[in-house]
Design a protein around this motif. Structure first.
Motif, PDB file in Angstrom:
ATOM      1  N   ARG A 390       0.830  -1.205   0.000  1.00  0.00           N
ATOM      2  CA  ARG A 390       0.000   0.000   0.000  1.00  0.00           C
ATOM      3  C   ARG A 390       0.866   1.258   0.000  1.00  0.00           C
ATOM      4  O   ARG A 390       0.586   2.227  -0.718  1.00  0.00           O
ATOM      5  CB  ARG A 390      -0.930   0.006   1.217  1.00  0.00           C
ATOM      6  N   ASP A 391       1.927   1.235   0.822  1.00  0.00           N
ATOM      7  CA  ASP A 391       2.812   2.401   0.886  1.00  0.00           C
ATOM      8  C   ASP A 391       3.486   2.650  -0.461  1.00  0.00           C
ATOM      9  O   ASP A 391       3.622   3.800  -0.915  1.00  0.00           O
ATOM     10  CB  ASP A 391       3.867   2.209   1.969  1.00  0.00           C
ATOM     11  N   LEU A 392       3.924   1.544  -1.106  1.00  0.00           N
ATOM     12  CA  LEU A 392       4.562   1.706  -2.418  1.00  0.00           C
ATOM     13  C   LEU A 392       3.589   2.285  -3.431  1.00  0.00           C
ATOM     14  O   LEU A 392       3.937   3.158  -4.238  1.00  0.00           O
ATOM     15  CB  LEU A 392       5.089   0.353  -2.910  1.00  0.00           C
ATOM     16  N   ILE A 397       4.814   5.372  -5.879  1.00  0.00           N
ATOM     17  CA  ILE A 397       4.427   5.464  -7.291  1.00  0.00           C
ATOM     18  C   ILE A 397       3.870   6.848  -7.621  1.00  0.00           C
ATOM     19  O   ILE A 397       4.167   7.427  -8.681  1.00  0.00           O
ATOM     20  CB  ILE A 397       3.405   4.360  -7.637  1.00  0.00           C
ATOM     21  N   GLN A 398       3.066   7.371  -6.695  1.00  0.00           N
ATOM     22  CA  GLN A 398       2.484   8.697  -6.954  1.00  0.00           C
ATOM     23  C   GLN A 398       3.570   9.764  -7.073  1.00  0.00           C
ATOM     24  O   GLN A 398       3.507  10.658  -7.936  1.00  0.00           O
ATOM     25  CB  GLN A 398       1.496   9.060  -5.843  1.00  0.00           C
ATOM     26  N   ARG A 399       4.579   9.672  -6.218  1.00  0.00           N
ATOM     27  CA  ARG A 399       5.675  10.650  -6.277  1.00  0.00           C
ATOM     28  C   ARG A 399       6.473  10.487  -7.568  1.00  0.00           C
ATOM     29  O   ARG A 399       6.855  11.483  -8.219  1.00  0.00           O
ATOM     30  CB  ARG A 399       6.582  10.496  -5.068  1.00  0.00           C
ATOM     31  N   LEU A 400       6.747   9.226  -7.939  1.00  0.00           N
ATOM     32  CA  LEU A 400       7.491   8.992  -9.185  1.00  0.00           C
ATOM     33  C   LEU A 400       6.689   9.503 -10.379  1.00  0.00           C
ATOM     34  O   LEU A 400       7.235  10.103 -11.321  1.00  0.00           O
ATOM     35  CB  LEU A 400       7.801   7.509  -9.348  1.00  0.00           C
ATOM     36  N   PHE A 401       5.382   9.276 -10.353  1.00  0.00           N
ATOM     37  CA  PHE A 401       4.527   9.724 -11.441  1.00  0.00           C
ATOM     38  C   PHE A 401       4.537  11.250 -11.526  1.00  0.00           C
ATOM     39  O   PHE A 401       4.591  11.847 -12.617  1.00  0.00           O
ATOM     40  CB  PHE A 401       3.100   9.204 -11.222  1.00  0.00           C
ATOM     41  N   ALA A 402       4.504  11.905 -10.354  1.00  0.00           N
ATOM     42  CA  ALA A 402       4.533  13.376 -10.326  1.00  0.00           C
ATOM     43  C   ALA A 402       5.862  13.897 -10.869  1.00  0.00           C
ATOM     44  O   ALA A 402       5.900  14.894 -11.629  1.00  0.00           O
ATOM     45  CB  ALA A 402       4.306  13.869  -8.899  1.00  0.00           C
ATOM     46  N   VAL A 403       6.957  13.224 -10.498  1.00  0.00           N
ATOM     47  CA  VAL A 403       8.267  13.638 -11.014  1.00  0.00           C
ATOM     48  C   VAL A 403       8.311  13.487 -12.528  1.00  0.00           C
ATOM     49  O   VAL A 403       8.838  14.336 -13.262  1.00  0.00           O
ATOM     50  CB  VAL A 403       9.386  12.818 -10.334  1.00  0.00           C
ATOM     51  N   GLY A 404       7.745  12.365 -13.028  1.00  0.00           N
ATOM     52  CA  GLY A 404       7.731  12.151 -14.479  1.00  0.00           C
ATOM     53  C   GLY A 404       6.948  13.234 -15.207  1.00  0.00           C
ATOM     54  O   GLY A 404       7.374  13.740 -16.260  1.00  0.00           O
ATOM     55  N   LEU A 405       5.779  13.568 -14.656  1.00  0.00           N
ATOM     56  CA  LEU A 405       4.990  14.628 -15.270  1.00  0.00           C
ATOM     57  C   LEU A 405       5.749  15.966 -15.257  1.00  0.00           C
ATOM     58  O   LEU A 405       5.707  16.749 -16.231  1.00  0.00           O
ATOM     59  CB  LEU A 405       3.654  14.782 -14.541  1.00  0.00           C
ATOM     60  N   GLY A 406       6.439  16.205 -14.128  1.00  0.00           N
ATOM     61  CA  GLY A 406       7.214  17.447 -14.052  1.00  0.00           C
ATOM     62  C   GLY A 406       8.329  17.495 -15.075  1.00  0.00           C
ATOM     63  O   GLY A 406       8.570  18.531 -15.711  1.00  0.00           O
ATOM     64  N   LEU A 407       9.015  16.367 -15.276  1.00  0.00           N
ATOM     65  CA  LEU A 407      10.093  16.341 -16.261  1.00  0.00           C
ATOM     66  C   LEU A 407       9.549  16.505 -17.673  1.00  0.00           C
ATOM     67  O   LEU A 407      10.183  17.146 -18.529  1.00  0.00           O
ATOM     68  CB  LEU A 407      10.855  15.013 -16.156  1.00  0.00           C
ATOM     69  N   ASP A 428      11.246   8.102 -19.532  1.00  0.00           N
ATOM     70  CA  ASP A 428      11.093   6.685 -19.874  1.00  0.00           C
ATOM     71  C   ASP A 428      11.627   5.796 -18.749  1.00  0.00           C
ATOM     72  O   ASP A 428      11.035   4.754 -18.417  1.00  0.00           O
ATOM     73  CB  ASP A 428      11.820   6.378 -21.180  1.00  0.00           C
ATOM     74  N   ASP A 429      12.771   6.228 -18.189  1.00  0.00           N
ATOM     75  CA  ASP A 429      13.326   5.456 -17.076  1.00  0.00           C
ATOM     76  C   ASP A 429      12.373   5.434 -15.881  1.00  0.00           C
ATOM     77  O   ASP A 429      12.217   4.416 -15.190  1.00  0.00           O
ATOM     78  CB  ASP A 429      14.681   6.028 -16.650  1.00  0.00           C
ATOM     79  N   LEU A 430      11.736   6.575 -15.631  1.00  0.00           N
ATOM     80  CA  LEU A 430      10.781   6.627 -14.535  1.00  0.00           C
ATOM     81  C   LEU A 430       9.571   5.721 -14.816  1.00  0.00           C
ATOM     82  O   LEU A 430       9.052   5.057 -13.915  1.00  0.00           O
ATOM     83  CB  LEU A 430      10.306   8.071 -14.316  1.00  0.00           C
ATOM     84  N   ASP A 431       9.134   5.683 -16.092  1.00  0.00           N
ATOM     85  CA  ASP A 431       8.029   4.777 -16.437  1.00  0.00           C
ATOM     86  C   ASP A 431       8.416   3.313 -16.182  1.00  0.00           C
ATOM     87  O   ASP A 431       7.613   2.526 -15.660  1.00  0.00           O
ATOM     88  CB  ASP A 431       7.644   4.967 -17.907  1.00  0.00           C
ATOM     89  N   ASP A 432       9.656   2.967 -16.572  1.00  0.00           N
ATOM     90  CA  ASP A 432      10.120   1.599 -16.310  1.00  0.00           C
ATOM     91  C   ASP A 432      10.182   1.321 -14.810  1.00  0.00           C
ATOM     92  O   ASP A 432       9.815   0.236 -14.349  1.00  0.00           O
ATOM     93  CB  ASP A 432      11.502   1.391 -16.934  1.00  0.00           C
ATOM     94  N   THR A 433      10.643   2.329 -14.057  1.00  0.00           N
ATOM     95  CA  THR A 433      10.728   2.152 -12.603  1.00  0.00           C
ATOM     96  C   THR A 433       9.342   1.956 -12.001  1.00  0.00           C
ATOM     97  O   THR A 433       9.133   1.114 -11.116  1.00  0.00           O
ATOM     98  CB  THR A 433      11.416   3.365 -11.962  1.00  0.00           C
ATOM     99  N   ILE A 434       8.379   2.721 -12.504  1.00  0.00           N
ATOM    100  CA  ILE A 434       7.004   2.571 -11.998  1.00  0.00           C
ATOM    101  C   ILE A 434       6.473   1.181 -12.300  1.00  0.00           C
ATOM    102  O   ILE A 434       5.810   0.556 -11.463  1.00  0.00           O
ATOM    103  CB  ILE A 434       6.100   3.666 -12.611  1.00  0.00           C
ATOM    104  N   ARG A 435       6.767   0.682 -13.526  1.00  0.00           N
ATOM    105  CA  ARG A 435       6.314  -0.672 -13.859  1.00  0.00           C
ATOM    106  C   ARG A 435       6.968  -1.719 -12.944  1.00  0.00           C
ATOM    107  O   ARG A 435       6.325  -2.672 -12.499  1.00  0.00           O
ATOM    108  CB  ARG A 435       6.627  -0.969 -15.333  1.00  0.00           C
ATOM    109  N   ASP A 436       8.254  -1.526 -12.646  1.00  0.00           N
ATOM    110  CA  ASP A 436       8.940  -2.463 -11.746  1.00  0.00           C
ATOM    111  C   ASP A 436       8.353  -2.413 -10.334  1.00  0.00           C
ATOM    112  O   ASP A 436       8.188  -3.444  -9.668  1.00  0.00           O
ATOM    113  CB  ASP A 436      10.444  -2.142 -11.691  1.00  0.00           C
TER     114      ASP A 436
END
Length: 583
Positions: A390-392, A397-407, A428-436
């Motif tokens: 749940r924490d992840l 994921i939400q933070r990584l997604f926000a960073v991706g949108l910002g970039l 793209d790397d962030l998208d891969d990280t989110i999938r992982d």
């Protein structure tokens, strides 16, 4: 006249002396009889004291036979113990050497004169055994026997066995006095036997309690089920004086009335050959599983108490007497303990069966406690894994997604193309990280012992290939895989995935690989793509047996399978079938 009187009075003193001599001789004989009786009484008292001083039942029985032969002046003596079928289950002899006993063969079972005393338990004296109508004769190599004295031994009103004495020393018959002495000895022997029995039962009960305590202690110390189940069977065999023991359990979640059992633990010479074998409980033994279960004792005779399920072996070596007791806790029977002796040994006593039943009850409670503790630990792990998942999902994921949108937003403001390309690469790397991370979240939500759903099975196959590949392939899962892929397709999909990863390990000499499984509901297809950076197939290579099989599995559902080299290096396998086979 005086002469006549003297003549008439002459013989009187001689007659008086004659009568006096007769009386004296009778007195001497009676005195000798009295001394003999007194000697016998002293020896009888010594015998009683001797029997009372020994609390070992086998030693007590042998001592009784020796004393009866000594007190009655018999050359041969024996004690036959009567079993449940009113046959002799034990025969202890005195007077026969080992060579003679071996030459005679098996001990008697209670026929003829011996059987007469079993059926009519009262003292019997015979001048010649062979003249009695119930005489059964003697086996070859048996020494001749004529005079006979038999006396029953009663313990608490029940005939325990009989004393048999033959061949009175001096060639005489056994007298009434001999019979009285042996009857008195038998009465004292009954008390000694009962004391020895009580002592033995108390000692055995202590052993059962010690075994129960040891099993419970092992489980409380965290020992696993396999180790503890082996200890349970070993203790049951040891204390029950059996030759083999087996722990048979139902499968997880099987109903209470399911008669199928599987051997999970075994102890004894050759007993391990039956581990994993399955058996069915006959309908006549279903009382084992009714309520808290009832013990079942069997007498052997070559009949197996369970019905083997093909190809389960029949334990021919352990078809003697034994007992089966249920493992029951909380009104539920989840298995049985079976102990067996080799054929020809004595049947387990009622006391042994009761104590084995009590031991099984204690063991069942300990096992249930261990299972409950293990379930609690597993639940705590699941709760912790669920919290991490749940924490992840909610935070990382939400933070990584926000960073991706910002970039992505920053890349539109960059003036130089190379900067934009660099920022897009980071996205793209962030998208891969989110999938992982999503894959990790899903793996955390899967049961530890057995992954559920197609996602979990795919993850298991991919993770399991890491040992042969030398690395773990990257996995991408897209779409409603668990809900959309038909059950009929799943085994073939997993087989293709396993075959593809095996081919990479055998032929590709790759350093990395990727697996993508996607479900496109719009097109109605499930597609598996496996790529690697290895050597790839040559232009003239002929498809191998594994590739042909993968294609065959796709054609079965109206799909297709391609295997071709990639542009730069490595190979790409694409296996795609419709979600509705045949469409």
């Amino acid at each position: 006249m005086s002469d006549d009187s003297e003549e008439s009075a002459g013989p009187v003193p001689s007659l008086s002396r004659l009568r006096l001599d007769t009386l004296l001789r009778e007195l001497v004989v009676r005195a000798e009889d009295l001394l003999d009786t007194q000697s016998r009484l002293h020896r009888l008292l010594d015998a009683v004291v001797s029997m009372a001083s020994d609390l070992s039942l086998p030693d007590t029985l042998r001592r009784i036979v020796e004393l009866s032969a000594e007190l009655a002046g018999a050359r041969y003596a024996a004690l036959g113990v009567i079993g449940p079928e009113r046959l002799l289950v034990e025969f202890i002899t005195v007077g026969l050497d080992t060579q003679t006993r071996v030459a005679i063969g098996d001990p008697p079972h209670g026929k003829g004169i011996l059987g007469l005393l079993i059926n009519e338990p009262k003292p019997i004296r015979l001048h010649d055994l062979g003249e009695h109508p119930e005489s059964y004769g003697f086996p070859p190599n048996h020494p001749p026997m004529t005079s006979f004295l038999g006396v029953p031994i009663r313990v608490r009103g029940t005939v325990f066995g009989n004393l048999y004495l033959t061949e009175k020393r001096g060639g005489e018959d056994f007298s009434e006095e001999d019979e009285d002495v042996v009857i008195a000895l038998a009465a004292a022997a009954a008390i000694a036997i009962e004391n020895a029995r009580l002592f033995e039962q108390t000692h055995r009960r202590e052993q059962w309690l010690a075994a129960s305590t040891e099993v419970t202690d092992r489980l409380l110390q965290g020992a696993d089920f396999t180790e503890t189940s082996g200890l349970i069977v070993a203790k049951a065999v040891e204390i029950g004086q059996a030759d083999a023991g087996f722990l048979l359990l139902r499968g997880e979640g099987e109903p209470q009335d399911d008669p199928r059992l599987t051997v999970r633990a075994a102890f004894g010479d050759g007993a391990h050959h039956f581990l994993g074998a399955s058996y069915t409980v006959p309908s006549a033994r279903t009382a084992l599983f009714a309520g808290d279960g009832s013990p079942f004792r069997f007498d052997g005779g070559g009949a197996h108490p369970f019905v083997p399920r093909d190809p389960a072996p029949v334990p021919d070596r352990f078809l003697g007497p034994g007992a089966i007791v249920p493992l029951a806790a909380g009104g539920r029977v989840f298995g049985v303990i079976s102990v067996a002796r080799v054929e020809g040994r004595a049947t387990l006593s009622d006391a042994d069966t009761r104590m084995l039943h009590a031991f099984a009850g204690q063991a069942a409670l300990a096992l249930e406690f261990s299972r409950a503790a293990s379930d609690r630990q597993r639940l705590a792990v699941f709760e912790d894994r669920d919290r991490i998942a749940r924490d992840l999902h909610d935070l990382i994921i939400q933070r990584l997604f926000a960073v991706g949108l910002g970039l992505q937003g920053v890349s539109t403001m960059a003036g130089r193309p190379e900067v934009t390309d660099k920022l897009n690469g980071f996205v793209d790397d962030l998208d891969d990280t989110i999938r992982d991370v999503r894959k990790t979240i899903f793996s955390l939500q899967e049961p530890v012992e057995r992954p559920s759903g197609l996602r979990g099975e795919v993850l298991r196959v991919v993770s399991g290939s890491a040992e042969t590949l030398g690395f773990e392939p990257r996995l991408h899962l897209v779409g409603p895989i668990d809900s959309a892929v038909p059950d009929a397709v799943r085994p073939d999909l997993l087989a293709v995935l396993g075959e593809a990863l095996t081919n990479v390990a055998r032929h590709a000499r790759a350093s990395s690989a990727e697996v993508e499984l996607s479900v496109d509901v719009g097109s109605g297809r499930v597609t598996l793509v496996v790529t690697d950076d290895g050597v790839g197939p040559g232009a003239d290579d002929t498809p191998g047996h594994g590739t042909v099989n993968m294609a065959s599995r796709a054609h079965r559902y109206g799909g297709d399978c391609t295997f071709e080299p990639q542009a730069e290096r490595g190979a790409r396998l694409c296996w795609s079938v419709p979600l509705r086979p045949g469409s």
